[in-house]
Write a protein that holds these residues in place. Structure first.
Motif, mmCIF file in Angstrom:
data_model
loop_
_atom_site.group_PDB
_atom_site.id
_atom_site.type_symbol
_atom_site.label_atom_id
_atom_site.label_comp_id
_atom_site.label_asym_id
_atom_site.label_seq_id
_atom_site.Cartn_x
_atom_site.Cartn_y
_atom_site.Cartn_z
ATOM 1 N N GLN A 76 0.801 -1.223 0.000
ATOM 2 C CA GLN A 76 0.000 0.000 0.000
ATOM 3 C C GLN A 76 0.832 1.272 0.000
ATOM 4 N N GLY A 77 2.035 1.184 0.525
ATOM 5 C CA GLY A 77 2.867 2.382 0.612
ATOM 6 C C GLY A 77 4.315 2.012 0.883
ATOM 7 N N ALA A 78 5.143 3.044 1.067
ATOM 8 C CA ALA A 78 6.564 2.836 1.349
ATOM 9 C C ALA A 78 6.741 2.838 2.868
ATOM 10 N N LEU A 79 6.403 1.718 3.515
ATOM 11 C CA LEU A 79 6.367 1.664 4.976
ATOM 12 C C LEU A 79 7.706 1.990 5.633
ATOM 13 N N PRO A 80 8.822 1.413 5.181
ATOM 14 C CA PRO A 80 10.095 1.761 5.841
ATOM 15 C C PRO A 80 10.374 3.260 5.799
ATOM 16 N N GLU A 81 10.011 3.890 4.695
ATOM 17 C CA GLU A 81 10.219 5.335 4.574
ATOM 18 C C GLU A 81 9.211 6.119 5.425
ATOM 19 N N GLU A 82 7.992 5.597 5.540
ATOM 20 C CA GLU A 82 6.972 6.260 6.362
ATOM 21 C C GLU A 82 7.380 6.279 7.835
ATOM 22 N N GLY A 233 -11.635 20.479 -3.614
ATOM 23 C CA GLY A 233 -11.142 19.596 -2.564
ATOM 24 C C GLY A 233 -9.630 19.661 -2.476
ATOM 25 N N PHE A 234 -9.113 19.784 -1.258
ATOM 26 C CA PHE A 234 -7.663 19.871 -1.045
ATOM 27 C C PHE A 234 -7.016 18.483 -0.995
ATOM 28 N N LEU A 235 -5.912 18.346 -1.742
ATOM 29 C CA LEU A 235 -5.097 17.138 -1.683
ATOM 30 C C LEU A 235 -3.641 17.557 -1.924
ATOM 31 N N LEU A 236 -3.118 18.357 -1.001
ATOM 32 C CA LEU A 236 -1.756 18.862 -1.136
ATOM 33 C C LEU A 236 -0.778 17.935 -0.419
ATOM 34 N N ARG A 237 0.388 17.785 -0.988
ATOM 35 C CA ARG A 237 1.427 16.938 -0.423
ATOM 36 C C ARG A 237 2.803 17.591 -0.630
ATOM 37 N N GLU A 238 3.720 17.290 0.290
ATOM 38 C CA GLU A 238 5.086 17.770 0.156
ATOM 39 C C GLU A 238 5.897 16.816 -0.713
ATOM 40 N N GLU A 239 7.073 17.271 -1.126
ATOM 41 C CA GLU A 239 7.949 16.463 -1.973
ATOM 42 C C GLU A 239 8.650 15.424 -1.113
ATOM 43 N N LEU A 240 7.975 14.281 -0.946
ATOM 44 C CA LEU A 240 8.497 13.165 -0.164
ATOM 45 C C LEU A 240 8.267 11.878 -0.949
ATOM 46 N N LEU A 241 9.132 10.913 -0.761
ATOM 47 C CA LEU A 241 8.987 9.645 -1.472
ATOM 48 C C LEU A 241 7.632 8.998 -1.192
ATOM 49 N N LEU A 242 7.221 9.011 0.070
ATOM 50 C CA LEU A 242 5.966 8.326 0.414
ATOM 51 C C LEU A 242 4.774 8.973 -0.286
ATOM 52 N N ASN A 243 4.878 10.259 -0.629
ATOM 53 C CA ASN A 243 3.817 10.919 -1.392
ATOM 54 C C ASN A 243 3.948 10.644 -2.885
ATOM 55 N N ASN A 257 -17.668 12.712 -6.662
ATOM 56 C CA ASN A 257 -18.698 13.662 -6.267
ATOM 57 C C ASN A 257 -18.573 15.006 -6.981
ATOM 58 N N GLY A 258 -17.811 15.022 -8.085
ATOM 59 C CA GLY A 258 -17.716 16.226 -8.885
ATOM 60 C C GLY A 258 -16.918 17.348 -8.252
ATOM 61 N N ILE A 259 -16.057 17.022 -7.292
ATOM 62 C CA ILE A 259 -15.230 18.026 -6.619
ATOM 63 C C ILE A 259 -13.935 18.219 -7.414
ATOM 64 N N ILE A 260 -13.612 19.459 -7.708
ATOM 65 C CA ILE A 260 -12.406 19.779 -8.477
ATOM 66 C C ILE A 260 -11.209 19.703 -7.539
ATOM 67 N N PRO A 261 -10.254 18.807 -7.795
ATOM 68 C CA PRO A 261 -9.135 18.627 -6.858
ATOM 69 C C PRO A 261 -8.070 19.708 -6.994
ATOM 70 N N ILE A 262 -7.574 20.142 -5.853
ATOM 71 C CA ILE A 262 -6.402 21.010 -5.784
ATOM 72 C C ILE A 262 -5.292 20.132 -5.245
ATOM 73 N N PHE A 263 -4.424 19.658 -6.132
ATOM 74 C CA PHE A 263 -3.466 18.634 -5.712
ATOM 75 C C PHE A 263 -2.040 18.967 -6.131
ATOM 76 N N SER A 264 -1.106 18.302 -5.468
ATOM 77 C CA SER A 264 0.315 18.561 -5.675
ATOM 78 C C SER A 264 0.873 17.751 -6.831
ATOM 79 N N ASN A 265 1.828 18.353 -7.523
ATOM 80 C CA ASN A 265 2.485 17.674 -8.635
ATOM 81 C C ASN A 265 3.329 16.480 -8.198
ATOM 82 N N VAL A 266 3.624 16.387 -6.899
ATOM 83 C CA VAL A 266 4.550 15.355 -6.419
ATOM 84 C C VAL A 266 3.933 13.957 -6.439
#
Length: 338
Positions: A76-82, A233-243, A257-266
């Protein structure tokens, strides 16, 4: 002769999100006439069973009992890095070392591995020289398209923002609140709603920046009717491997639900996913002013409901399509279970 698959899943590993994902896999197994036995106790596993697990922790418990157990796993994710973001100290350091080694062994031994993104596959290739073709990429999602949500009265006329989900440091709620506070100064009619179980943590962040917002929480069965009200809808993330390797479930929830996402390029895979989409706002969390500028530009044009519905429907057909993933699971698993 039918093959039996044991599904080892502990209660603390299951949620509405994971259950939706798991149900897709279970249904595909039934399509190839496999029997499914779900258990939360490793004592119910025999050494000759094929076992599906959804965490490295479950794989470890399994191999302590049967070192040569055949498994399939969902990464599901990068657990060691998380774990670098967890509590500091010797115990956490030991956990990171253990899970790092376990990740390597699991990837080597798994009969079939489920990854949540192409970025995750590339990460494992670079980290462990992973070279198996016995894997499936299926993003995290927990819903189908809710067309009625697109037609909620005045939905796209209001400058309404929502943040849904957890409030861990990597979820960037603080940056979202800062961004909203800047918009609120120029656009007093703007509203913010935070939908999260972690209400106290949300209140602390809002208080820190003197921002007023509605805080609430809804079970999954009631969530869509609430999300139908919001435009962004907010979905911002920092520049991290796990993201970079993640595919946050909340994007599918927003889009459905038709929500326009505001999300990070990372978030690596989302770039390709939205390559043909008009209804999106991308940006870098380190440059909130540019995101605000992009929001204001977007606000200059009216949202055509049928157009945004067609846009997001296309994403669901290509990216959040249960039928596509079910067929891929059958294709990959069929030969393994003969």
């Amino acid at each position: 002769m039918k093959k039996t698959i044991k599904f080892l899943a502990y209660s603390d590993e299951l949620s509405n999100v994971t259950q939706f994902y798991i149900n897709i896999i279970i249904q595909a197994l039934k399509d190839i006439q496999s029997d499914i036995i779900i258990t939360d106790n490793v004592k119910n596993i025999n050494k000759n069973d094929i076992v599906f697990v959804i965490t490295l922790k479950a794989a470890l418990k399994l191999w302590i009992k049967h070192p040569h157990q055949k498994i399939m796993i969902w990464i599901q994710g990068a657990l060691p890095e998380e774990l670098k973001f967890a509590e500091k100290g010797l115990w956490n350091f030991c956990k990171r070392i253990t899970y790092n080694y376990l990740e390597k062994i699991v990837l080597k031994k798994s009969l079939l591995t489920f990854f949540v993104s192409q970025s995750m596959v590339e990460h494992q290739k670079e980290k462990w020289h992973y070279n198996s073709n016995q894997y499936i990429i299926m993003p995290c999602f927990n819903t189908t398209l809710e067309e009625q949500s697109f037609f909620y009265p005045h939905k796209y006329e209001n400058l309404s923002f929502v943040f849904a989900g957890g409030i861990g440091p990597w979820h960037c709620l603080e940056q979202c609140v800062i961004l909203f506070s800047k918009i609120k100064k120029e656009k007093p009619q703007a509203t913010l709603t935070i939908l999260s179980k972690e209400k106290d943590a949300a209140r602390k962040i809002l208080s820190k920046y003197n921002v007023d917002a509605k805080i609430d929480f809804f079970d999954l069965k009631d969530l869509n009717s609430e999300l139908a009200k919001y435009k962004y809808g907010f979905l911002l993330r920092e520049e991290l491997l796990l993201n970079h390797v993640a595919t946050p479930t909340k994007l599918s929830t927003y889009l459905s639900n038709g929500i326009i996402p505001i999300f990070s390029n990372v978030i690596g895979d989302f770039k390709n996913m939205f390559s043909e989409s008009k209804y999106k706002i991308q940006g870098d969390v380190s440059n909130l002013d540019l995101i605000i500028e992009n929001i204001y530009k977007f606000e200059q044009e009216p949202v055509e409901i049928q157009e945004i519905l067609k846009d997001y429907k296309n994403i669901f057909l290509k990216y959040y399509n249960i039928e596509i993933y079910s067929k891929e699971i059958v294709k990959k698993l069929g030969p393994l279970l003969q």
